[in-house]
Scaffold this active site. Structure first.
Site, PDB file in Angstrom:
ATOM      1  N   HIS A 253      22.350  16.081  11.013  1.00  0.00           N
ATOM      2  CA  HIS A 253      21.399  15.165  11.935  1.00  0.00           C
ATOM      3  C   HIS A 253      20.188  15.619  11.756  1.00  0.00           C
ATOM      4  O   HIS A 253      19.288  15.557  12.774  1.00  0.00           O
ATOM      5  CB  HIS A 253      22.026  15.627  13.350  1.00  0.00           C
ATOM      6  CG  HIS A 253      23.526  15.369  13.487  1.00  0.00           C
ATOM      7  ND1 HIS A 253      24.064  14.540  13.905  1.00  0.00           N
ATOM      8  CD2 HIS A 253      24.479  16.573  13.282  1.00  0.00           C
ATOM      9  CE1 HIS A 253      25.393  14.629  14.022  1.00  0.00           C
ATOM     10  NE2 HIS A 253      25.486  15.797  13.450  1.00  0.00           N
TER      11      HIS A 253
ATOM     12  N   SER B  95      -4.605   7.457  -2.012  1.00  0.00           N
ATOM     13  CA  SER B  95      -5.250   6.415  -1.092  1.00  0.00           C
ATOM     14  C   SER B  95      -6.304   5.927  -1.238  1.00  0.00           C
ATOM     15  O   SER B  95      -7.297   6.638  -1.883  1.00  0.00           O
ATOM     16  CB  SER B  95      -5.077   6.910   0.279  1.00  0.00           C
ATOM     17  OG  SER B  95      -5.757   6.034   1.171  1.00  0.00           O
TER      18      SER B  95
ATOM     19  N   LYS C 114      -5.126  12.229   0.460  1.00  0.00           N
ATOM     20  CA  LYS C 114      -3.772  11.568   0.260  1.00  0.00           C
ATOM     21  C   LYS C 114      -3.098  11.887  -1.143  1.00  0.00           C
ATOM     22  O   LYS C 114      -3.821  11.582  -1.893  1.00  0.00           O
ATOM     23  CB  LYS C 114      -3.527  10.264   0.726  1.00  0.00           C
ATOM     24  CG  LYS C 114      -3.989   9.897   2.205  1.00  0.00           C
ATOM     25  CD  LYS C 114      -2.646  10.294   3.004  1.00  0.00           C
ATOM     26  CE  LYS C 114      -1.693   9.003   3.219  1.00  0.00           C
ATOM     27  NZ  LYS C 114      -0.604   9.487   3.836  1.00  0.00           N
TER      28      LYS C 114
ATOM     29  N   GLU D 187       9.564   6.485  -2.742  1.00  0.00           N
ATOM     30  CA  GLU D 187       9.335   5.437  -1.721  1.00  0.00           C
ATOM     31  C   GLU D 187       9.918   4.118  -2.340  1.00  0.00           C
ATOM     32  O   GLU D 187      10.808   3.206  -1.954  1.00  0.00           O
ATOM     33  CB  GLU D 187       7.973   5.289  -1.199  1.00  0.00           C
ATOM     34  CG  GLU D 187       7.765   6.385  -0.252  1.00  0.00           C
ATOM     35  CD  GLU D 187       6.222   6.389   0.240  1.00  0.00           C
ATOM     36  OE1 GLU D 187       6.059   5.151   0.813  1.00  0.00           O
ATOM     37  OE2 GLU D 187       5.522   7.204   0.038  1.00  0.00           O
TER      38      GLU D 187
ATOM     39  N   LYS E  53      23.365 -14.243 -13.905  1.00  0.00           N
ATOM     40  CA  LYS E  53      22.597 -13.763 -14.623  1.00  0.00           C
ATOM     41  C   LYS E  53      21.307 -12.932 -14.094  1.00  0.00           C
ATOM     42  O   LYS E  53      21.036 -11.887 -14.227  1.00  0.00           O
ATOM     43  CB  LYS E  53      22.189 -14.580 -15.915  1.00  0.00           C
ATOM     44  CG  LYS E  53      23.400 -14.825 -16.671  1.00  0.00           C
ATOM     45  CD  LYS E  53      23.084 -15.929 -17.833  1.00  0.00           C
ATOM     46  CE  LYS E  53      24.422 -16.612 -18.055  1.00  0.00           C
ATOM     47  NZ  LYS E  53      25.174 -17.194 -17.011  1.00  0.00           N
TER      48      LYS E  53
HETATM   49  N1  ARG Z   1      23.981 -21.294 -19.176  1.00  0.00           N
HETATM   50  C1  ARG Z   1      25.188 -21.538 -18.604  1.00  0.00           C
HETATM   51  C2  ARG Z   1      25.746 -20.520 -17.854  1.00  0.00           C
HETATM   52  O1  ARG Z   1      24.819 -19.600 -17.793  1.00  0.00           O
HETATM   53  C3  ARG Z   1      26.267 -21.809 -19.916  1.00  0.00           C
HETATM   54  C4  ARG Z   1      27.566 -22.255 -19.835  1.00  0.00           C
HETATM   55  C5  ARG Z   1      27.404 -23.637 -19.262  1.00  0.00           C
HETATM   56  N2  ARG Z   1      28.674 -24.307 -19.416  1.00  0.00           N
HETATM   57  C6  ARG Z   1      28.721 -25.522 -19.117  1.00  0.00           C
HETATM   58  N3  ARG Z   1      29.869 -26.046 -19.299  1.00  0.00           N
HETATM   59  N4  ARG Z   1      27.790 -26.187 -18.390  1.00  0.00           N
HETATM   60  O2  ARG Z   1      26.820 -20.449 -17.234  1.00  0.00           O
END
Ligand code: ARG
Length: 462
Positions: A158, A279, A285, A292, A327
């Site tokens: 704590h 700072s 500082k 952080e 992605k």
């Molecule tokens: N750029 C697409 C992705 O990242 C690749 C696959 C696309 N496939 C499709 N049938 N549109 O998912």
């Protein structure tokens, strides 16, 4: 066919410019170029071996792909938004260079299995990079633990002083956390290391492809055993982001301690000038900005975890364009966790631990109260009763403004006749630490054993 789209055959009209920009992923998926080409080389080789294309055609494709790779690496290639993603950009360049044979590369393949392949190859490499960085953290933590295996400090619950430990013991707690993180990644690799290629769009292909050959060429342990699953599964990404999120949790907790410890109020550590910032207005500082920022960056990784889970949860099998959203979440997670680990290890390694300060600060706050209770319990007073007696003693000492060790023996004895002169030695903080010589505990031999087992584990990972 309306424009130069690789899939343009059935379209009577060009893609609207807004749509083209909206669905193009080349701005971020170009980092997959190496894996895309590696995958295409293995695929072309297999097509040649299986007689699906001629050996000569396969050789031409492989050579041109190798040249494209070299040109990208030399910075000689510009990708086009209009070509949508890294897969079609490379195929387009290939066809421009080798003509019609380039158009044969996509036989018995779809972008759906191609993208799944590329991310798996990318992730395998990045998991290993993250693991190497984790090992560097572990090295630093073990060294810190060894340097401070006897540096007594307060342990907290704590954020109130609880029982004395050592700085080394505290560092070893983080060593265990990052060890589990490392092992979680090893586990995640097992499920990432399977070849999705050959799933094609969703239902494999009518061509006699050899998936095991391709898996072998690319160093996979095996193949995805269901073609729909192969192209629609992204759970290996979720697992990775989850492992990364836990790394960030652990880094963030340590960051919080570094922020506290480097404050004037604690003064437990002094960060190296190279790993602190100043700072613009307050000349005195020296701020723990790195800690952080790492603490702050944990939030984006947790966000990516939830974002990816949410993106996947309603998708019917098999591929859906939603999955392109995996992605940026994955790439940013990799980037964030790598950068955080990279800067954290040397920051820890260069900080100074103010041994005298941590020792002096460990003294107040009745940190030896449990030991005083244990003293009585070891002399046959039931622990609950001992707990209550020491509670009353703490109250008495607190009212006097002194510690337990400052009370006279008659004062101790007013609360229990069991106390004798040896109580003073029993509740010295060094003694409190030394008495906890239990596996996993803070006493010197236990810490030395933990360091030794940490060293063995670390050596085995290389
Ligand atoms: N750029 C697409 C992705 O990242 C690749 C696959 C696309 N496939 C499709 N049938 N549109 O998912």
């Amino acid at each position: 066919m309306t424009d130069s789209k690789l899939w343009g055959g059935r379209f009577a009209k060009s893609t609207d410019k807004l749509v083209e920009d909206f669905h193009s992923s080349i701005s971020f998926d170009q980092i997959l170029y190496k894996y895309d080409i590696e995958g295409s080389i293995a695929h072309a080789t297999m097509l040649g071996r299986q007689g699906i294309i001629s050996a000569d055609e396969a050789a031409q494709l492989v050579q041109a792909l190798q040249e494209i790779l070299a040109d990208i690496e030399a910075g000689h290639v510009e990708f086009e938004v209009g070509a949508e993603d890294i897969h079609m950009n490379i195929e387009k360049i290939l066809t421009e260079r080798v003509g019609d044979v380039g158009k044969k590369l996509h036989t018995a393949r779809s972008r759906n299995d191609q993208v799944a392949l590329d991310i798996r190859l990318y992730l395998m490499a990045e998991i290993e990079a993250v693991q190497q960085l984790l090992l560097k953290m572990e090295r630093v933590l073990l060294d810190l633990a060894a340097r401070h295996k006897a540096s007594v400090m307060a342990g907290y619950t704590h954020l109130q002083k609880a029982q004395p430990i050592t700085f080394g013991h505290h560092m070893l707690a983080y060593f265990q956390m990052f060890r589990r993180d490392y092992e979680r990644l090893t586990d995640c690799k097992k499920r990432t290391n399977l070849l999705p290629l050959g799933s094609c769009a969703l239902a494999t292909t009518t061509f006699p492809i050899d998936r095991r050959f391709v898996a072998n060429e690319l160093g996979f342990d095996g193949i995805c055993e269901n073609s729909l699953d192969g192209v629609s599964d992204r759970d290996f990404i979720v697992e990775f982001i989850n492992a990364a999120a836990l790394i960030m949790v652990h880094l963030s907790r340590l960051s919080e301690e570094i922020v506290l410890w480097s404050s004037n109020e604690f003064g437990y550590i002094t960060l190296d000038d190279g790993y602190s910032t100043g700072s613009s207005i307050m000349p005195q500082k020296k701020n723990p900005d790195v800690a952080e920022l790492v603490r702050g960056k944990s939030g984006r990784v947790f966000g990516h975890l939830l974002g990816t889970l949410t993106m996947l949860k309603g998708l019917p099998l098999a591929y859906n364009k939603d999955m392109q959203e995996d992605k940026e979440a994955l790439f940013d997670t990799v980037d964030t966790v790598k950068k955080s680990l990279l800067v954290f290890a040397p920051m820890l390694d260069t900080m100074r631990v103010n041994k005298t300060k941590i020792h002096d600060r460990a003294k107040g706050g009745f940190i030896n109260a449990t030991d005083a209770a244990d003293y009585l319990a070891a002399r046959k007073v039931p622990f609950r009763e001992a707990h209550s007696i020491i509670g009353q003693l703490v109250k008495y000492a607190e009212d006097k403004g002194v510690g337990l060790e400052d009370l006279t023996l008659p004062e101790f004895q007013q609360f229990s006749a069991v106390f004798s002169e040896d109580v003073y030695d029993y509740i010295k903080i060094e003694k409190c630490v030394a008495a906890r010589n239990i596996p996993g505990g803070p006493a010197l031999p236990a810490v030395e054993a933990a360091i030794e087992s940490g060293e063995i584990w670390l050596a085995a990972q290389k």
